[in-house]
Design a protein around this motif. Sequence first.
Motif, PDB file in Angstrom:
ATOM      1  N   THR A 178      39.476  46.172  32.759  1.00 38.77           N
ATOM      2  CA  THR A 178      39.549  44.744  32.456  1.00 38.77           C
ATOM      3  C   THR A 178      40.947  44.369  31.988  1.00 38.77           C
ATOM      4  O   THR A 178      41.493  43.338  32.398  1.00 38.77           O
ATOM      5  CB  THR A 178      38.516  44.374  31.371  1.00 38.77           C
ATOM      6  OG1 THR A 178      37.222  44.741  31.829  1.00 38.77           O
ATOM      7  CG2 THR A 178      38.545  42.902  31.056  1.00 38.77           C
ATOM      8  N   ALA A 179      41.539  45.206  31.147  1.00 36.96           N
ATOM      9  CA  ALA A 179      42.893  44.938  30.658  1.00 36.96           C
ATOM     10  C   ALA A 179      43.911  44.969  31.792  1.00 36.96           C
ATOM     11  O   ALA A 179      44.826  44.137  31.850  1.00 36.96           O
ATOM     12  CB  ALA A 179      43.274  45.937  29.575  1.00 36.96           C
ATOM     13  N   LYS A 180      43.753  45.916  32.715  1.00 40.05           N
ATOM     14  CA  LYS A 180      44.666  45.987  33.864  1.00 40.05           C
ATOM     15  C   LYS A 180      44.534  44.758  34.748  1.00 40.05           C
ATOM     16  O   LYS A 180      45.524  44.220  35.232  1.00 40.05           O
ATOM     17  CB  LYS A 180      44.395  47.255  34.676  1.00 40.05           C
ATOM     18  CG  LYS A 180      44.944  48.509  34.051  1.00 40.05           C
ATOM     19  CD  LYS A 180      44.702  49.712  34.949  1.00 40.05           C
ATOM     20  CE  LYS A 180      45.279  50.970  34.340  1.00 40.05           C
ATOM     21  NZ  LYS A 180      45.064  52.150  35.200  1.00 40.05           N
ATOM     22  N   ALA A 181      43.298  44.307  34.965  1.00 41.64           N
ATOM     23  CA  ALA A 181      43.093  43.107  35.777  1.00 41.64           C
ATOM     24  C   ALA A 181      43.707  41.885  35.098  1.00 41.64           C
ATOM     25  O   ALA A 181      44.345  41.050  35.753  1.00 41.64           O
ATOM     26  CB  ALA A 181      41.599  42.891  36.026  1.00 41.64           C
ATOM     27  N   SER A 182      43.534  41.785  33.794  1.00 41.24           N
ATOM     28  CA  SER A 182      44.125  40.667  33.048  1.00 41.24           C
ATOM     29  C   SER A 182      45.646  40.721  33.106  1.00 41.24           C
ATOM     30  O   SER A 182      46.304  39.684  33.251  1.00 41.24           O
ATOM     31  CB  SER A 182      43.667  40.692  31.591  1.00 41.24           C
ATOM     32  OG  SER A 182      42.276  40.485  31.506  1.00 41.24           O
ATOM     33  N   ALA A 183      46.206  41.905  32.998  1.00 45.49           N
ATOM     34  CA  ALA A 183      47.661  42.052  33.077  1.00 45.49           C
ATOM     35  C   ALA A 183      48.176  41.670  34.464  1.00 45.49           C
ATOM     36  O   ALA A 183      49.221  41.027  34.594  1.00 45.49           O
ATOM     37  CB  ALA A 183      48.064  43.484  32.740  1.00 45.49           C
TER      38      ALA A 183
ATOM     39  N   LEU B 277      46.760  39.509  36.519  1.00 46.19           N
ATOM     40  CA  LEU B 277      46.684  38.052  36.609  1.00 46.19           C
ATOM     41  C   LEU B 277      47.819  37.386  35.840  1.00 46.19           C
ATOM     42  O   LEU B 277      48.429  36.415  36.315  1.00 46.19           O
ATOM     43  CB  LEU B 277      45.340  37.552  36.079  1.00 46.19           C
ATOM     44  CG  LEU B 277      44.122  37.808  36.959  1.00 46.19           C
ATOM     45  CD1 LEU B 277      42.842  37.389  36.248  1.00 46.19           C
ATOM     46  CD2 LEU B 277      44.264  37.070  38.276  1.00 46.19           C
ATOM     47  N   ALA B 278      48.117  37.900  34.665  1.00 43.52           N
ATOM     48  CA  ALA B 278      49.204  37.336  33.864  1.00 43.52           C
ATOM     49  C   ALA B 278      50.549  37.524  34.560  1.00 43.52           C
ATOM     50  O   ALA B 278      51.392  36.621  34.555  1.00 43.52           O
ATOM     51  CB  ALA B 278      49.225  37.984  32.481  1.00 43.52           C
ATOM     52  N   GLU B 279      50.741  38.667  35.187  1.00 45.13           N
ATOM     53  CA  GLU B 279      51.991  38.920  35.904  1.00 45.13           C
ATOM     54  C   GLU B 279      52.124  37.983  37.099  1.00 45.13           C
ATOM     55  O   GLU B 279      53.204  37.436  37.355  1.00 45.13           O
ATOM     56  CB  GLU B 279      52.054  40.372  36.364  1.00 45.13           C
ATOM     57  CG  GLU B 279      53.377  40.751  36.984  1.00 45.13           C
ATOM     58  CD  GLU B 279      53.458  42.223  37.347  1.00 45.13           C
ATOM     59  OE1 GLU B 279      54.409  42.584  38.041  1.00 45.13           O
ATOM     60  OE2 GLU B 279      52.590  42.998  36.942  1.00 45.13           O
TER      61      GLU B 279
ATOM     62  N   ASP C  77      36.991  48.847  29.639  1.00 44.39           N
ATOM     63  CA  ASP C  77      37.953  48.009  28.915  1.00 44.39           C
ATOM     64  C   ASP C  77      39.354  48.134  29.515  1.00 44.39           C
ATOM     65  O   ASP C  77      40.090  47.155  29.620  1.00 44.39           O
ATOM     66  CB  ASP C  77      37.990  48.383  27.434  1.00 44.39           C
ATOM     67  CG  ASP C  77      36.714  47.995  26.698  1.00 44.39           C
ATOM     68  OD1 ASP C  77      35.914  47.206  27.263  1.00 44.39           O
ATOM     69  OD2 ASP C  77      36.515  48.501  25.572  1.00 44.39           O
TER      70      ASP C  77
END
Length: 139
Positions: free
Chosen positions: A65-70, A72-74, A62
């Motif tokens: 996944t959260a780091k990858a999402s962050a 992408l958002a950045e 998790d």
Amino acid sequence: MTQVLGLLGSGLGPAGIAAALVAATVAARAYLGRAGAVAAGLAGLLLVAYVAGSHQATTASDLATAKASAALAEAALVEERRQVLAAAAIAAADARRAQAAEDEAEKAASRIRDIEAALAADATGDCATADDARRLRGL
């Protein structure tokens, strides 16, 4: 199996798991003797280790996944900022061109007023003088 054990561990909590292990060990001691109690205790400890390990693995997954999402958002935010800055630069250039066009239009209107005033001041109504031609070319 991991899901069932994960639910067991999350539903009971640490105190519930410890109580279940003690109860299983006491029951095994009563029915199977010392060897049964040791076996039940070891099996319980393996179960706890397995549940804890699966919980840690799920948490690590998790987190990844959260780091990858962050990330992408950045990246999307950086691109959005770049586009906003580019749009602002284009808008500023358009504003400068519009102001220059307005200035030119004002100068042309002023020259037209000057020519109209000069023609109105001419009593003969001739507009073929060299001065008139020069003014017309200036427009």
